[in-house]
Design an enzyme around this catalytic site. Structure first.
Site, PDB file in Angstrom:
ATOM      1  N   THR A   1       0.926   4.363  -1.209  1.00 10.27           N
ATOM      2  CA  THR A   1       0.497   5.718  -0.840  1.00 10.27           C
ATOM      3  C   THR A   1       0.191   5.840   0.648  1.00 10.27           C
ATOM      4  O   THR A   1       0.117   6.959   1.170  1.00 10.27           O
ATOM      5  CB  THR A   1      -0.723   6.168  -1.668  1.00 10.27           C
ATOM      6  OG1 THR A   1      -1.762   5.200  -1.546  1.00 10.27           O
ATOM      7  CG2 THR A   1      -0.351   6.359  -3.123  1.00 10.27           C
ATOM      8  N   ASP A   2       0.023   4.714   1.342  1.00 11.20           N
ATOM      9  CA  ASP A   2      -0.094   4.764   2.799  1.00 11.20           C
ATOM     10  C   ASP A   2       1.198   5.264   3.438  1.00 11.20           C
ATOM     11  O   ASP A   2       1.186   5.727   4.580  1.00 11.20           O
ATOM     12  CB  ASP A   2      -0.413   3.377   3.364  1.00 11.20           C
ATOM     13  CG  ASP A   2      -1.875   3.007   3.215  1.00 11.20           C
ATOM     14  OD1 ASP A   2      -2.596   3.705   2.481  1.00 11.20           O
ATOM     15  OD2 ASP A   2      -2.302   2.007   3.822  1.00 11.20           O
ATOM     16  N   THR A   3       2.308   5.153   2.716  1.00 11.53           N
ATOM     17  CA  THR A   3       3.579   5.636   3.258  1.00 11.53           C
ATOM     18  C   THR A   3       3.865   7.069   2.838  1.00 11.53           C
ATOM     19  O   THR A   3       4.710   7.724   3.445  1.00 11.53           O
ATOM     20  CB  THR A   3       4.756   4.738   2.805  1.00 11.53           C
ATOM     21  OG1 THR A   3       5.030   4.940   1.406  1.00 11.53           O
ATOM     22  CG2 THR A   3       4.445   3.268   3.026  1.00 11.53           C
TER      23      THR A   3
ATOM     24  N   ALA B   1       0.845  -1.204   0.000  1.00 11.26           N
ATOM     25  CA  ALA B   1       0.000   0.000   0.000  1.00 11.26           C
ATOM     26  C   ALA B   1       0.876   1.247   0.000  1.00 11.26           C
ATOM     27  O   ALA B   1       0.971   1.975   0.987  1.00 11.26           O
ATOM     28  CB  ALA B   1      -0.923  -0.015   1.219  1.00 11.26           C
TER      29      ALA B   1
ATOM     30  N   GLN C   1      -5.540  10.286  -0.668  1.00  9.08           N
ATOM     31  CA  GLN C   1      -4.290   9.547  -0.879  1.00  9.08           C
ATOM     32  C   GLN C   1      -3.736   9.790  -2.275  1.00  9.08           C
ATOM     33  O   GLN C   1      -2.528   9.939  -2.460  1.00  9.08           O
ATOM     34  CB  GLN C   1      -4.519   8.054  -0.672  1.00  9.08           C
ATOM     35  CG  GLN C   1      -4.613   7.607   0.767  1.00  9.08           C
ATOM     36  CD  GLN C   1      -4.488   6.096   0.875  1.00  9.08           C
ATOM     37  OE1 GLN C   1      -3.592   5.481   0.302  1.00  9.08           O
ATOM     38  NE2 GLN C   1      -5.408   5.488   1.607  1.00  9.08           N
TER      39      GLN C   1
END
Length: 828
Positions: free
Chosen positions: A597-599, A595, A629
């Site tokens: 774009t979670d970072t 994931a 996001q």
């Protein structure tokens, strides 16, 4: 939220103030490409950022990609993207007069940002005491490859070597080939963005201590934080996580999430909910027969993962969905999938993004500033909105020394420092801040964790009836499944408290409303509108708590045709174009790990939230923040968006190769699936590498004496280097290459990260006692603040561990009221 009379002058001024929460803050920017994103973000939030450049200008002005046939000082598209909103003054720090002007400028500043070691001030013989003497409360931030000191601090480095040593390279690509990094620059963009977080945390600490702060960001640690559930995997489950292309694992069952469409690829999960949602369409297309709908799709995932015999498998679903997708283009699939309640996320490239109607309707794109050599090229707009107004800095990249006269005139008059009111003295910078965290999975919890780790009281709102998906995802302690044994959940929820309530029950909503009335900050990451439909609209929150800061984060945010699209970071990464730029040119896109774009998103949301908290501290005024996001993710691709429009170059995957230097690659070393990253950045590096290889005849070809010749002969060079490295010990080879100044790094797994001498020196991993898992490690912060031993303060909570404590101590429910809530079904 602050005013409903949007037509009045006061309301307009209030909205402007909300979108510029750092107005009145001054930042001195000495960075190059290794840190320029951080000051740019502070400028977006309203700070006055002054780029102090050397006599010939910042080196970033010549950084690729550049406008074809342009020799101006604005030819670099990277510079144009990340120097916009800044002012430029040229100062030679070796010149006594200019040095004094610089120190006078420092007297007026709240922040000083620098890149690399040695940094520009130390190169000029300016030590930190001279800087702090002029500005005792300044926040001095330095973005470095590995930290300010330690065994690796002075090592030669490259994007590839840092990504490899940080662990991200190990997780990307297919098992049959070497690991790969992103084919566009990401390392320093991540590190620069994280420097905005680090600087504002340190600023909060300065307000509580009254003392200046010295902050050092580690790019290696920033890349480790892109590993998500792999950061501590080996210590938790006894095994590392390895690259698997676009397969993800549900326990031991691999799921292929990349599916081919008629015009490209998309990302989709072939699980029970997908099969159920697409069932009518699959039957309509005669891909499956009507008996498909007789399956109990709601429980299929659990039954398959439990080892039960089922009528259908994940493979059956994948085959059916693949057959459907091959018949239609990506956009058709995404839009009809949305109507049916399933996310089919297209793998876009930069051209697709520029034609994506959702971004147009959300008015995301900005037009590059006038009279800067640009015409109508579009650039990513503000990364989020305050009170419905997107951040809207002037986006005008400065010519070299353009603001010389006005800045020097400003220095002639005293600028009073200390316009930020001091906070109450406290041990932790965010102590006393109260946060109601209704978010789940990644972006929201990571953002709230950034507050909790620095002293905020964060109450994580959960429901046993609808678990956070991370609680049922690996790695599990000792490989034993359990909702309180997942370290995927644990990593993102350190230092928090957990309350278990049912938000579908009126009594649960009653608790939620009291929690909102208690909180200073409310964070949620549901699909747009869902929080409101649950009875917790912005209007309700405002009535309960007029000064609250509310954060909404979702995949695509509200106000567009695709806003209801639900999903995870790998869906957003596909839509944002990141899958297209990771992998091999002759294979389908592999994408960044999990994931992605979670970072990225928390690096943008957290500084905005910290800025809003600072503004609330000064004014008592709250606000509503909304972030997508997708739109946060696109900020780290801005130069490539410009490159396509201006030079017609479309960024795509290139394995590990670089357009401007070579050879560069990931090469085999001794051991099972062990690799080393090597970058030849110069002719001198090439001569050193030849010497270490024993001057083989194949490397002595005269065409390899130039960078262009080595790039043209990359295939031959890769074969020769691979044959040489394959017989060598990786750690020993890394040491020898670094000793000769050749950037190199062993491709690290999570087990390697725990043994990394630099991380041990920094105390990166922090160990805490967890009630269910025992003593376990948590990845620490990606920056250090001198004199402040910070990191995760406590282990992640058990589900509902603090329910009674929160109800009694924070929300003033007595025993009888709590019994009523339980009887009514409000508690989990």
């Amino acid at each position: 939220m602050n005013s409903t009379n949007s037509g009045t002058t006061n309301a307009s001024a209030e909205r402007l103030t909300a979108t510029r929460p750092l107005a009145g803050i001054r930042v001195i920017d000495l960075t190059d490409h290794r840190g320029d994103v951080g000051p740019w973000m502070l400028a977006e939030l309203g700070a006055d950022v002054i780029k102090v450049e050397p006599p010939n200008g910042c080196s970033t002005r010549a950084l690729q990609p550049i406008r074809d046939d342009d020799t101006s000082d604005l030819r670099s598209l990277h510079f144009s993207a990340y120097a916009s909103n800044k002012r430029s003054i040229q100062l030679d720090l070796d010149d006594l007069s200019d040095r004094e002007s610089f120190l006078r400028l420092v007297e007026t500043a709240d922040f000083l940002y620098e890149s690399g070691l040695p940094c520009r001030t130390s190169d000029a013989g300016l030590d930190r005491s001279q800087i702090s003497e002029r500005s005792p409360r300044i926040v001095h931030v330095v973005v470095t490859p590995f930290g300010a000191d330690g065994p690796r601090a002075k090592d030669s480095n490259s994007e590839l070597s840092i990504a490899s040593l940080g662990g991200s390279t190990n997780l990307q690509g297919v098992p049959q080939r070497p690991p790969v990094k992103a084919s566009i620059p990401q390392v320093w963009r991540h590190a620069g963005a994280e420097s905005a977080v680090a600087g504002l945390v340190a600023h909060s600490r300065m307000l509580t201590t009254g003392e200046g702060q010295y902050v050092v960001v580690s790019a290696q640690a920033c890349m480790t934080w892109t590993l998500l559930n792999a950061m501590e995997a080996h210590e938790i489950q006894g095994a590392d996580i390895h690259r698997s292309g676009t397969q993800i694992r549900l326990t031991e069952i691999p799921l292929q999430i990349r599916i081919e469409a008629s015009d490209g690829w998309l990302i989709a999960l072939s699980r029970g909910d997908t099969a159920k949602a697409l069932g009518p369409w699959l039957i309509e297309e005669r891909i499956v027969d009507p008996s498909w709908l007789e399956e109990d799709w709601d429980t299929l995932d659990h039954r398959v993962l439990s080892g039960e015999d089922t009528g259908h498998t994940f493979s059956d679903i994948f085959d059916a969905v693949s057959t459907l997708c091959l018949r239609y283009p990506r956009d058709v699939l995404m839009r009809r999938g949305l109507k049916l309640g399933v996310t089919l996320a297209p793998i876009n490239d930069v051209e697709d993004l520029l034609n994506f109607d959702h971004l147009e309707l959300r008015k995301f794109w900005r037009t590059a500033a006038d009279n800067r050599g640009f015409s109508d090229e579009r650039i990513p707009g503000g990364f989020l909105s305050f009170d419905g107004q997107r951040l809207a800095g002037p986006r005008q990249p400065p010519h070299l020394d353009e603001h010389h006269e006005e800045i020097r005139n400003e220095l002639k008059s005293d600028r009073k420092k200390g316009n930020r009111a001091a906070a109450l003295p406290s041990e932790l910078p965010l102590q006393g801040l109260k946060v109601a965290d209704f978010s789940w999975v990644g972006v929201g919890p990571i953002t709230a964790k950034a507050l909790a780790d620095h002293g905020a009281t964060v109450v994580r709102v959960e429901s046993g009836g609808r678990l956070d998906p991370l609680r049922v995802n690996a790695p599990f302690k000792d490989g034993i499944f359990g909702e309180n044994r997942s370290h995927f959940y644990g990593t993102f929820n350190t230092s928090k408290m957990s309350i278990d309530i049912d938000l579908k029950n009126p009594s649960g909503i009653e608790i939620a409303q009291k929690l909102i009335a208690w909180a200073d900050v409310v964070i949620e990451s549901w699909s747009p509108g869902a929080f409101s439909r649950a009875g917790l609209s912005d209007e309700v929150i405002n009535s309960l708590n007029p000064s609250a800061i509310v954060v909404h984060t979702s995949l695509l945010a509200s106000g567009g045709p695709l806003s209801p699209l639900a999903g995870y970071g790998y869906h957003a990464a596909a839509i944002a174009g990141y899958y297209e730029v990771v992998g091999w040119p002759d294979l389908p896109p592999d994408g960044p790990y999990l994931a992605y774009t979670d970072t990225i998103s928390p690096r943008f949301i957290t500084p905005a939230l910290l800025a809003a908290i600072d503004r609330r501290r000064q004014t008592g005024t709250g606000c509503v923040i909304e972030a997508a996001q997708l739109e946060c993710g696109l900020q780290l691709m801005a130069p490539e968006v410009l490159d396509f429009q201006i030079n017609n170059y479309k960024a795509t995957r290139r394995g590990n190769r670089d357009l401007a230097m070579g050879p560069q690659g990931v090469y085999p070393v001794q051991g099972d699936d062990r690799w080393i990253a090597i970058t030849v950045q110069s002719d001198e590096n090439w001569l050193s590498l030849q010497m270490l290889m024993g001057a083989p005849q194949w490397a002595a070809d005269k065409r390899f004496e130039t960078t262009s010749g080595r790039i043209d002969g990359h295939d031959l060079l890769d074969r020769g280097i691979s044959e040489w490295t394959a017989e060598l010990d990786g750690r020993d080879l890394e040491t020898k290459l670094l000793a000769e100044g050749v950037p190199a790094g062993l491709v690290a797994r999570s087990s390697d990260l725990f043994a990394d001498a630099q991380y041990q020196h920094l105390g990166f991993y922090r160990w805490h006692d967890h009630p269910a898992m025992g003593r376990v490690p948590y990845a620490g912060h990606q920056y250090s603040i001198e004199g402040y031993d910070h990191g995760p303060r406590a282990a992640s909570p058990l589900l509902g561990e603090h329910t009674f404590e929160v109800l009694t101590d924070f929300l003033d429910f007595d025993a009888d009221a709590i019994a009523r809530l339980a009887i009514d079904g409000g508690l989990g």
